[in-house]
Every structure is written in C-alpha cells, then in structure tokens.
Design an enzyme around this catalytic site. Structure first.
Site, short mmCIF file in Angstrom:
data_model
loop_
_atom_site.label_atom_id
_atom_site.label_comp_id
_atom_site.label_asym_id
_atom_site.label_seq_id
_atom_site.Cartn_x
_atom_site.Cartn_y
_atom_site.Cartn_z
N ARG A 13 0.87 -1.17 0.00
CA ARG A 13 0.00 0.00 0.00
C ARG A 13 0.91 1.23 0.00
NH1 ARG A 13 -1.94 0.78 5.49
NH2 ARG A 13 -0.61 2.60 5.45
N HIS A 28 -3.47 4.44 4.70
CA HIS A 28 -4.54 3.44 4.82
C HIS A 28 -5.84 4.01 4.25
CE1 HIS A 28 -7.30 0.52 6.49
NE2 HIS A 28 -7.95 1.51 7.06
N TYR A 53 4.30 5.60 11.32
CA TYR A 53 4.59 4.22 11.71
C TYR A 53 5.46 3.44 10.71
CZ TYR A 53 0.42 3.54 8.80
OH TYR A 53 -0.50 3.59 7.77
C1 TPP Z 1 -14.44 -5.81 12.21
C2 TPP Z 1 -13.61 -4.57 12.07
N1 TPP Z 1 -12.61 -4.34 12.94
C3 TPP Z 1 -11.84 -3.24 12.81
C4 TPP Z 1 -12.10 -2.33 11.82
C5 TPP Z 1 -11.21 -1.08 11.66
N2 TPP Z 1 -10.33 -1.30 10.51
C6 TPP Z 1 -10.65 -0.81 9.30
S1 TPP Z 1 -9.54 -1.23 8.13
C7 TPP Z 1 -8.59 -2.07 9.23
C8 TPP Z 1 -7.31 -2.74 8.79
C9 TPP Z 1 -7.52 -3.80 7.76
O1 TPP Z 1 -6.27 -4.17 7.24
P1 TPP Z 1 -6.15 -5.22 6.08
O2 TPP Z 1 -7.10 -6.34 6.28
O3 TPP Z 1 -4.72 -5.58 5.95
O4 TPP Z 1 -6.66 -4.44 4.78
P2 TPP Z 1 -6.05 -3.12 4.10
O5 TPP Z 1 -6.73 -1.96 4.76
O6 TPP Z 1 -4.59 -3.12 4.33
O7 TPP Z 1 -6.43 -3.21 2.67
C10 TPP Z 1 -9.16 -2.01 10.50
C11 TPP Z 1 -8.58 -2.63 11.70
C12 TPP Z 1 -13.18 -2.58 10.95
N3 TPP Z 1 -13.50 -1.75 9.95
N4 TPP Z 1 -13.91 -3.72 11.08
#
Ligand code: TPP
Ligand code: MG
Length: 375
Positions: free
Chosen positions: A272, A276, A285
């Site tokens: 990425r 985010h 970070y």
């Molecule tokens: C069930 C849930 N827990 C926490 C969140 C907050 N949250 C949103 S995105 C994220 C990280 C997800 O990371 P990843 O699966 O690696 O996907 P990326 O964003 O890197 O594409 C989190 C913790 C959420 N939206 N839903």
C-alpha cells in the site's frame, strides 16, 4: 537499481507437499524481463500484445481513479477515500481472470476491480461522498459494494458460492480482503466452511504489508498462504505487483472453482504505497526507506518496461492510455462535484426489503425533527 527482489520464503500450489518452501509466482521481474516459469507462463500463453497493452491501460486508469479519489477528498468533496495506489496489478490482474457471470465480494479498497467489472466511473464515489448507501447496483456488475466490516465479505462470498454450487451454476466467486483481515474470525470461519462444503470461492488476500499501523508480521507467524492448507485449501503466493503472474494464478483458481474443485487461496504480495485511508498518516509508523524500496517495484512501471523491451510501446499507445485515463478521471470528478445531495428521508429506504415497524417509527421521528429544524 537496488534491491528489487520480491523473493520471500513461501510456497506455490503444492497441495500434496504442504511444507514445501518456494518463491512467489513471478512472470515479469521489476526490470521488465520475463521469468522462465513454464507452468505459470502456460496459463497466460494467450496473452499477446493487445492483451498486455490492455492490462497496462487498465492499471493506469485504476491509478487515475485513485488519484482523483484522494484529491477529491483533500478538496472537501468526499468524506473519506481508501487509496489503492501500488495495488493496481493485484486488482487488475485478478479481475481480468473473471467472467461477467462470476461474482466479486470486495473490501473498501477495490475501486480498480470495480472499474474492470465495468462500473460507471460516475458511481464510484457515491458512498464516499455520503450521497447514497452504496456506489453501484451490485446486480449490474456482479460485485458487492465496499465492505467496511473487515473480513465480513469472506462469509458473504462463501455463502453465495455454496448456493451457486447447490444450483449447479458453473461460476467462480472471488473475495478480496487484506492481510489484517486474516486475523478476523469471519475469514477463518469462511475458510473452514468453504473447504468442508467445496464452495467455489477464491480467497484473494492482498497482502499490502500493513493493516493501518499494524505490520503483517503481527498477523501471521507463517506466510499467510500457508495457513490455507490447515483448512484443506490449496494456497499460493504470487508477486502481487506482477499483473501477468496475478492473472495466471487467478485463472488457475477460478478454473478450479468453476470445475467443482472447491476453494483456493491466493496471497498477492504487494504494498500500500499511500495512506490506509485519507484519515491516516503513514509517516508515523513506517520509514521512507521502506516506501522507496517498494516504489522500485511499482507494478505499472514494471509492465511498461516489459512493453518497451518487447517493442510494444509507442507514442500512439501512450496517447491512447492518456486519453482513456483523462476520460474516466474527468467523468468521475465531474459526477462527484455535481452529485446532488440526497433527500435525508432516503436514509430509511432499502434497510429492509419489507416494511419494518422500528424503521417506520424512526422515519416518523426523523421527519418530525426535520420539520422542527425548518421552523
Ligand atoms: C471488524 C472490524 N474491525 C476493525 C475495523 C477497523 N479497521 C478498518 S480497516 C482495518 C485494517 C484492515 O487491514 P487489512 O485487512 O490488511 O486491509 P487493508 O486496509 O490493508 O487493505 C481495521 C482494523 C473494521 N473496519 N472492522
Ligand atoms: Mg493490509
């Protein structure tokens, strides 16, 4: 060029040898040279000059969609945007392996996949502007809307795939999720169910190295693809910045699904390159050196180098790509800025398919509130 290697310890499709440690599937190196891998090259043997150029064009358009989304958020036109910068090969390469009848269950980052599925660019920002509950009509492009609940779409995909299997439909279902999502119960449950019931679903994990500020090393003590084997699902790691390799392994997985071979797991190793979401500051970070390293593995530059090496690059093609990118970008931008504000009462539409007493009560209450606010 300094370290452009993406060779991390991993495994390829090796259901019979689950402990085999190999390398991610790669067909094009960062400098544009082809990799000699007969098994996977055979899966894309039909990809000639036109198709290679199309892959390139679609990746450039995906990047443009993303640039517009980020800029529109910075200009106050969107509430939020989740950039896909750096993940164009993972998204476009995999989406090129799908048919119109296949079904996509995505996360919030797959604007590139949506473009490839044929979404009208004017619809991509609807949800992010807060102008509608959803961006597009899922039935029109066989793709769900951005899912904010991390990992939930894995269950939806598995249920849909299982139903398709029972109906005898020869389709594949694919679900996109991140490295962080593999720590969610929803993905674990989906993997278990899909394996036990032979659901024709492809689990496509975009391992972009980060889940907001959490690095992938805290999500998994082994390569993520290896975990699929514990469920009885064949897994593969692929260089996620190599569109051709991604296309090859996704074709293999969707063919298996359509033929009744059950689920597959693909871990696309990518990065990425942006924040985010537009609400995040990654400089807090991660280091600039890390980001620079991955810039050298840029998926679009890589395909351009291949096209140049194979004498498929000329100014006419460059102009065609720019024109298409401008066309899509302008449509997205204009449609966003001109998007009418919704009637606040629309908030209560489509919550349930039928009337619901709680929603009716809330609708009445809100209508009364709005009336009072007008006085
Ligand atoms: C069930 C849930 N827990 C926490 C969140 C907050 N949250 C949103 S995105 C994220 C990280 C997800 O990371 P990843 O699966 O690696 O996907 P990326 O964003 O890197 O594409 C989190 C913790 C959420 N939206 N839903
Ligand atoms: Mg991630």
């Amino acid at each position: 060029m300094s370290d452009t290697s993406t060779r991390l310890p991993t495994m390829t499709w090796a259901a019979a040898v689950p402990d085999r440690v190999s390398y991610p599937v790669q067909l094009v190196q960062p400098d544009g040279r082809r990799v000699l891998d007969r098994e996977h090259a055979a899966l894309v043997a039909d990809v000639g000059p036109d198709k290679l150029r199309q892959l390139y064009e679609d990746m450039v358009v995906a990047r443009r969609i993303d640039a517009e989304g980020t800029a529109l958020q910075r200009q106050g036109q969107l509430g939020l945007w989740a950039p896909l910068l750096g993940q164009e090969a993972a998204q476009i390469g995999s989406a090129h392996a799908l048919c119109a009848d296949d079904y996509v269950f995505c996360s919030y980052r797959e604007a590139g996949v949506a473009y490839q599925r044929g979404v009208d660019p004017a619809q991509i920002t609807r949800l992010w502007r807060g102008a509608a509950h959803s961006c597009w009509d899922p039935a029109e492009i066989n793709m769900t809307n951005p899912a904010i609940v991390v990992g939930a779409q894995g269950l939806h995909a598995t249920g849909y795939a299982y139903a398709a299997h029972l109906d005898g439909a020869e389709i594949a279902v694919i679900t996109y999720f991140g490295d962080g999502a593999t720590s969610q119960g929803d993905i674990a449950e989906a993997l278990g169910f899909a394996a036990s019931w032979s659901a024709p679903v492809v689990f496509f994990c975009q391992n972009n190295q980060w889940a907001i500020s959490a690095p992938v090393r805290v999500q998994s003590a082994t390569p993520i693809a290896r975990r699929a084997y514990g469920y009885g699902i064949p897994g593969v790691q692929v260089d996620g910045n190599d569109a051709l390799a991604v296309l090859a392994v996704t074709r293999q997985a969707v063919a298996r699904a359509r033929a009744g071979g059950g689920p597959s797991f693909i871990e696309a190793i990518t990065y990425r390159m942006g924040p985010h979401t537009t609400a995040d500051d990654p400089t807090r970070y991660r280091t600039a050196a890390e980001t620079e390293l991955w810039q050298q593995r840029d998926p679009i530059d890589r395909l351009r180098r291949l096209l140049e090496r194979e004498e498929l690059w000329d100014s006419e093609f460059e102009q065609r790509v720019r024109a298409r990118s401008d066309e899509v970008g302008t449509r997205l931008r204009t449609a966003t800025i001109e998007m009418p504000d919704p009637d606040p009462m629309e908030l209560f539409e489509h919550v349930y398919t039928t009337e619901h007493p709680l929603i009716d009560a809330e609708r009445r209450e809100y209508a009364a509130y709005l009336k009072g606010a007008d006085l």
